[in-house]
Scaffold this active site. Sequence first.
Site, PDB file in Angstrom:
ATOM      1  N   CYS A 251       8.379  26.778  40.043  1.00 16.66           N
ATOM      2  CA  CYS A 251       9.436  26.488  40.145  1.00 16.66           C
ATOM      3  C   CYS A 251      10.465  26.621  41.529  1.00 16.66           C
ATOM      4  CB  CYS A 251      10.572  27.396  39.019  1.00 16.66           C
ATOM      5  SG  CYS A 251      12.607  26.615  38.957  1.00 16.66           S
TER       6      CYS A 251
ATOM      7  N   ASP B 267      20.212  12.759  28.200  1.00 18.08           N
ATOM      8  CA  ASP B 267      21.234  13.681  28.287  1.00 18.08           C
ATOM      9  C   ASP B 267      20.340  15.157  27.295  1.00 18.08           C
ATOM     10  OD1 ASP B 267      23.551  14.125  25.710  1.00 18.08           O
ATOM     11  OD2 ASP B 267      22.238  11.690  26.091  1.00 18.08           O
TER      12      ASP B 267
ATOM     13  N   ASP C   3      30.172  10.232  26.179  1.00 16.17           N
ATOM     14  CA  ASP C   3      29.792   9.635  25.167  1.00 16.17           C
ATOM     15  C   ASP C   3      30.596   9.413  24.073  1.00 16.17           C
ATOM     16  OD1 ASP C   3      29.846  11.818  23.809  1.00 16.17           O
ATOM     17  OD2 ASP C   3      28.551  12.532  23.609  1.00 16.17           O
TER      18      ASP C   3
ATOM     19  N   CYS D  33      13.895  31.505  40.211  1.00 11.74           N
ATOM     20  CA  CYS D  33      13.189  32.165  40.546  1.00 11.74           C
ATOM     21  C   CYS D  33      13.263  32.468  41.525  1.00 11.74           C
ATOM     22  CB  CYS D  33      12.545  30.737  40.650  1.00 11.74           C
ATOM     23  SG  CYS D  33      12.227  30.246  38.638  1.00 11.74           S
TER      24      CYS D  33
ATOM     25  N   CYS E 255      13.476  26.153  41.629  1.00  8.70           N
ATOM     26  CA  CYS E 255      15.218  26.945  41.756  1.00  8.70           C
ATOM     27  C   CYS E 255      15.920  28.352  42.214  1.00  8.70           C
ATOM     28  CB  CYS E 255      15.770  26.736  40.460  1.00  8.70           C
ATOM     29  SG  CYS E 255      14.949  28.382  39.254  1.00  8.70           S
TER      30      CYS E 255
ATOM     31  N   HIS F 102      18.753  28.155  35.998  1.00  7.62           N
ATOM     32  CA  HIS F 102      16.791  27.575  35.750  1.00  7.62           C
ATOM     33  C   HIS F 102      16.906  26.583  34.817  1.00  7.62           C
ATOM     34  CE1 HIS F 102      13.023  28.053  35.445  1.00  7.62           C
ATOM     35  NE2 HIS F 102      12.508  27.980  34.018  1.00  7.62           N
TER      36      HIS F 102
END
Length: 365
Positions: A301, A263, A92, A306, A303, A332
């Site tokens: 989830c 974002d 940015d 988890c 991930c 996570h």
Amino acid sequence: MRPVEVEVEATDGAARATTATTERGTYTTPLFMPVGTKGAIKYLSAADYERLGAQIVLGNTYHLMLRPGPDLIEGFGGLGAFAGWGGLTLTDSGGFQVFSLDPDVDDDGVTFRSTYDGSTHRFTPERAVAVQEQLGADVQMVLDQCPPLPSPDAVVRAALERTAAWALRAKAVHTRADQSLFGIVQGGVSTEMRAESARRTVEIGFDGYGIGGLSVGERRDEMLPALAAALEHLPADRPRYLMGVGDPASLVEAIALGVDQFDCVMQTRLGRHGSALTSTGRFQAKAARNAELDEPLDADCPCEVCARHSRGYVRHLLQVGEPTASRLLSIHNIAWTIDLMDRARAAIVEGTFDRLRAAVLSVWA
């Protein structure tokens, strides 16, 4: 300059699933881009980004210009090489951070003091382009003026005019053919000014389009009409990027309007403060009731956190001040958000996006 070419693969209403092609690679949308403000996503490394399935990681021009400096990063071969990250990068302009410092603003640029050592710096549209060309990201953003909300119409109008003038100057000096340049739409919550800003930015002609100055204090029911007014005038064959937005409700609402990419620092900020994003809402991991719970943060989830760790364990880490807790929660939260984008893409392809949107809003609205 190479435009970011967008192939629209499926639509469901205004929501769209696309593949965008840059000079150095492609990415699919809807897309969440984690923020590595100072050259790293907090508590994570480039190996984590890869494992989590990130496609683009952001860097912040303001911070990287001050520490370690664009000359040093250029010497390493650019931000991606410096960080050991093989995926795509976006920087940015640093405008949001600069304007949060209450700088001296004039039509030529802004003068501000460093948050690191108090030294004085000058930032112009030309300087923002030059620094980002040294940083070497695949996509850079023009310098814009982001007014706080709420603001009087005159303040929003002045920011719109400066943003448009600065966009012209930025495009005029951008030289790297391998780096895309995105323009930015401003206009506060005014649908008229949002539409005007979008038209004027498109008339200049950019490789993609950011929509800035939203989710900065206004209500969601104020944000969405302003967003829709801008999107109406942005071309379908270029990316549409809603800047700084990452809460689940706003994500699905913006996708429904036709936004491609997002974002936000919220995912890691929540992680550092002991909160997790879950399919049943925001989860406070430090709560005493979690002490003996041998279950994941979110049973739905996929991930790695988890799959391996319990609520009781994460709560213990928070209780004793162990930094690993912030790392696990941040991993996570980023993984959960990327998975939400994957599910949104699949739903668009299947024509069931309204069902997914309703399910998310039933929890997060």
